[in-house]
Structure formats: structure tokens, C-alpha cells
Design a protein around this motif. Structure first.
Motif, mmCIF file in Angstrom:
data_model
loop_
_atom_site.group_PDB
_atom_site.id
_atom_site.type_symbol
_atom_site.label_atom_id
_atom_site.label_comp_id
_atom_site.label_asym_id
_atom_site.label_seq_id
_atom_site.Cartn_x
_atom_site.Cartn_y
_atom_site.Cartn_z
ATOM 1 N N GLY A 8 61.253 19.983 12.849
ATOM 2 C CA GLY A 8 60.252 20.574 11.973
ATOM 3 C C GLY A 8 60.098 19.815 10.673
ATOM 4 O O GLY A 8 60.897 18.942 10.327
ATOM 5 N N SER A 9 59.048 20.165 9.946
ATOM 6 C CA SER A 9 58.730 19.451 8.710
ATOM 7 C C SER A 9 59.796 19.655 7.645
ATOM 8 O O SER A 9 60.035 18.757 6.832
ATOM 9 N N GLN A 10 60.460 20.816 7.623
ATOM 10 C CA GLN A 10 61.513 21.037 6.637
ATOM 11 C C GLN A 10 62.691 20.101 6.871
ATOM 12 O O GLN A 10 63.285 19.586 5.930
ATOM 13 N N VAL A 11 63.020 19.878 8.128
ATOM 14 C CA VAL A 11 64.112 18.954 8.449
ATOM 15 C C VAL A 11 63.705 17.528 8.093
ATOM 16 O O VAL A 11 64.498 16.766 7.542
ATOM 17 N N ASP A 12 62.455 17.182 8.366
ATOM 18 C CA ASP A 12 61.969 15.855 7.997
ATOM 19 C C ASP A 12 62.044 15.657 6.482
ATOM 20 O O ASP A 12 62.448 14.589 6.003
ATOM 21 N N ALA A 13 61.673 16.678 5.717
ATOM 22 C CA ALA A 13 61.733 16.589 4.258
ATOM 23 C C ALA A 13 63.176 16.425 3.793
ATOM 24 O O ALA A 13 63.464 15.625 2.897
ATOM 25 N N ALA A 14 64.096 17.170 4.390
ATOM 26 C CA ALA A 14 65.513 17.039 4.019
ATOM 27 C C ALA A 14 66.012 15.635 4.320
ATOM 28 O O ALA A 14 66.746 15.043 3.524
ATOM 29 N N ALA A 15 65.601 15.078 5.439
ATOM 30 C CA ALA A 15 66.015 13.723 5.806
ATOM 31 C C ALA A 15 65.495 12.695 4.802
ATOM 32 O O ALA A 15 66.116 11.651 4.601
ATOM 33 N N ARG A 16 64.388 13.000 4.147
ATOM 34 C CA ARG A 16 63.847 12.106 3.114
ATOM 35 C C ARG A 16 64.508 12.333 1.763
ATOM 36 O O ARG A 16 64.133 11.724 0.778
ATOM 37 N N GLY A 17 65.467 13.246 1.680
ATOM 38 C CA GLY A 17 66.169 13.494 0.428
ATOM 39 C C GLY A 17 65.657 14.685 -0.343
ATOM 40 O O GLY A 17 66.061 14.907 -1.480
ATOM 41 N N GLU A 18 64.779 15.474 0.258
ATOM 42 C CA GLU A 18 64.241 16.671 -0.390
ATOM 43 C C GLU A 18 64.983 17.891 0.164
ATOM 44 O O GLU A 18 64.643 18.397 1.236
ATOM 45 N N ALA A 19 65.996 18.352 -0.554
ATOM 46 C CA ALA A 19 66.791 19.487 -0.088
ATOM 47 C C ALA A 19 65.884 20.679 0.200
ATOM 48 O O ALA A 19 64.907 20.913 -0.513
ATOM 49 N N GLN A 20 66.206 21.421 1.257
ATOM 50 C CA GLN A 20 65.403 22.562 1.682
ATOM 51 C C GLN A 20 66.219 23.838 1.611
ATOM 52 O O GLN A 20 67.319 23.920 2.156
ATOM 53 N N LYS A 21 65.701 24.835 0.915
ATOM 54 C CA LYS A 21 66.342 26.136 0.804
ATOM 55 C C LYS A 21 66.118 26.928 2.088
ATOM 56 O O LYS A 21 65.020 26.938 2.630
ATOM 57 N N VAL A 22 67.165 27.592 2.573
ATOM 58 C CA VAL A 22 67.079 28.440 3.761
ATOM 59 C C VAL A 22 67.291 29.880 3.314
ATOM 60 O O VAL A 22 68.240 30.179 2.587
ATOM 61 N N THR A 23 66.392 30.754 3.738
ATOM 62 C CA THR A 23 66.529 32.164 3.389
ATOM 63 C C THR A 23 66.686 33.003 4.648
ATOM 64 O O THR A 23 66.265 32.619 5.736
ATOM 65 N N ARG A 24 67.326 34.135 4.476
ATOM 66 C CA ARG A 24 67.449 35.123 5.554
ATOM 67 C C ARG A 24 67.113 36.471 4.934
ATOM 68 O O ARG A 24 67.739 36.873 3.958
ATOM 69 N N LEU A 25 66.117 37.110 5.499
ATOM 70 C CA LEU A 25 65.652 38.404 4.986
ATOM 71 C C LEU A 25 65.332 38.324 3.495
ATOM 72 O O LEU A 25 65.639 39.227 2.713
ATOM 73 N N GLY A 26 64.752 37.198 3.081
ATOM 74 C CA GLY A 26 64.338 37.017 1.696
ATOM 75 C C GLY A 26 65.427 36.592 0.737
ATOM 76 O O GLY A 26 65.168 36.391 -0.442
ATOM 77 N N LYS A 27 66.656 36.437 1.205
ATOM 78 C CA LYS A 27 67.769 36.050 0.338
ATOM 79 C C LYS A 27 68.156 34.605 0.627
ATOM 80 O O LYS A 27 68.305 34.202 1.781
ATOM 81 N N TRP A 28 68.331 33.812 -0.416
ATOM 82 C CA TRP A 28 68.733 32.411 -0.296
ATOM 83 C C TRP A 28 70.166 32.365 0.234
ATOM 84 O O TRP A 28 71.080 32.891 -0.375
ATOM 85 N N VAL A 29 70.360 31.734 1.411
ATOM 86 C CA VAL A 29 71.679 31.731 2.043
ATOM 87 C C VAL A 29 72.284 30.345 2.239
ATOM 88 O O VAL A 29 73.491 30.219 2.383
ATOM 89 N N SER A 30 71.452 29.295 2.271
ATOM 90 C CA SER A 30 72.002 27.954 2.468
ATOM 91 C C SER A 30 70.958 26.906 2.103
ATOM 92 O O SER A 30 69.828 27.229 1.750
ATOM 93 N N VAL A 31 71.381 25.644 2.219
ATOM 94 C CA VAL A 31 70.512 24.517 1.898
ATOM 95 C C VAL A 31 70.663 23.459 2.978
ATOM 96 O O VAL A 31 71.774 23.199 3.439
#
Length: 62
Positions: A8-31
């Protein structure tokens, strides 16, 4: 560390050095980081820098 295939595009962005926030039920849980950024953080940990577990997360807006 667990490994699983992700696409997905979020993984592609992370691979380019753009950290991506991951949320679960609206709460930030990982990067998602690039492998290079993760290795850089691991190197800092080995150099007696505070571990990721010791760092206090800043108060960031959701």
C-alpha cells in the motif's frame, strides 16, 4: 520481531523515509518506519542512547 507482507501507499511512503502513524479505533498505537530509520534507531540504542521504551512520547495531536 514478527514479519508479515504488507502493501500500500503508506508502506511505500515509510520506505521513502516518511514515518506512518498507525491507529486502532482512533487511538495512535504504532509507527511504520523505513528499514533504514529502524536500523538507525537500533544503532543509537547500542550506543547507550535511551531505548525506545525509555523515551516519553510527546503530546501530539491525533
Amino acid at each position: 520481531m514478527a514479519f508479515w507482507p504488507v502493501e500500500g501507499s503508506q508502506v511505500d511512503a515509510a520506505a521513502r523515509g516518511e514515518a506512518q502513524k498507525v491507529t486502532r479505533l482512533g487511538k495512535w498505537v504504532s509507527v511504520v518506519l523505513s528499514a533504514e530509520d529502524y536500523q538507525r534507531l537500533q544503532h543509537l540504542e547500542v550506543a547507550n542512547a535511551p531505548s525506545l521504551n525509555e523515551l516519553q512520547p510527546p503530546d501530539l495531536p491525533s
